[in-house]
Write an enzyme that holds these catalytic residues in place. Sequence first.
Site, PDB file in Angstrom:
ATOM      1  N   SER A 189       5.693  -2.542   0.396  1.00  0.00           N
ATOM      2  CA  SER A 189       4.181  -2.613   0.306  1.00  0.00           C
ATOM      3  C   SER A 189       3.988  -1.252   1.033  1.00  0.00           C
ATOM      4  O   SER A 189       2.754  -1.231   1.136  1.00  0.00           O
ATOM      5  CB  SER A 189       3.610  -3.637   0.733  1.00  0.00           C
ATOM      6  OG  SER A 189       4.024  -4.867   0.332  1.00  0.00           O
ATOM      7  N   ARG A 190       4.708  -0.319   1.260  1.00  0.00           N
ATOM      8  CA  ARG A 190       4.328   0.943   1.716  1.00  0.00           C
ATOM      9  C   ARG A 190       4.082   0.843   3.244  1.00  0.00           C
ATOM     10  O   ARG A 190       3.497   1.846   3.690  1.00  0.00           O
ATOM     11  CB  ARG A 190       3.311   1.687   0.847  1.00  0.00           C
ATOM     12  CG  ARG A 190       3.824   2.146  -0.574  1.00  0.00           C
ATOM     13  CD  ARG A 190       4.834   2.987  -0.417  1.00  0.00           C
ATOM     14  NE  ARG A 190       5.061   3.691  -1.796  1.00  0.00           N
ATOM     15  CZ  ARG A 190       6.127   3.046  -2.714  1.00  0.00           C
ATOM     16  NH1 ARG A 190       6.813   2.145  -2.210  1.00  0.00           N
ATOM     17  NH2 ARG A 190       6.294   3.790  -3.673  1.00  0.00           N
TER      18      ARG A 190
END
Length: 212
Positions: A189-190
């Site tokens: 999810s970065r």
Amino acid sequence: MTQLTDLRKSYERAELSEDASLADPFEQFSKWLAEAIAAQVPEPNAMTLATVDSSMRPSTRVVLIKGFDAQGITWFTNYESRKGRELATNPWAALQFHWVELERVVRIEGRVDKVAEAESDAYFASRPLDSRIGAWASPQSQVIPSRALLVANAARYGTRFLLHPPRPPHWGGYRLQPDCWEFWQGRKSRLHDRLRYQLDADRRWTRERLAP
């Protein structure tokens, strides 16, 4: 054709926590470099070197790490190349390792100085013969009329030096003494892990987490 905006990857191989990381960035780097070599990633010793010229224009190129210890990160090159000229004007630089398969990046910043001549001599003597001749044959970063010049130069210096070419006076080592390290581990999810180490006023390393 795939659109660039559609290229995405989910990073899920590992994590980098404060508890799991080492207090000394040199030790943390040694651990990650050993893991990159063990994983047989392509050219784990390749690093991007960024320098800045007198007009503050930056440039980058890939060089190969040839050693590291508490004194810094070492590589060898032509002192008269673009990077050599820029380091002579501005001795501050940055390095970056990107081990794609491990989803890891290491960034290093600091001052660069030439290594001792004896160290450059010792490394030069350990290089393959063709590489030693090549150091004489290539006027690195200069404009040349064609590849034929390089071939002719190599033949000329090969005939001149035979099996024992000395180290050219314009060729040798540099060492970057880090004052800042950053270790980046890709996460889902970065929400990546970024740990930065900086030298404090007492020359001790302070570790802190950065937002991705």
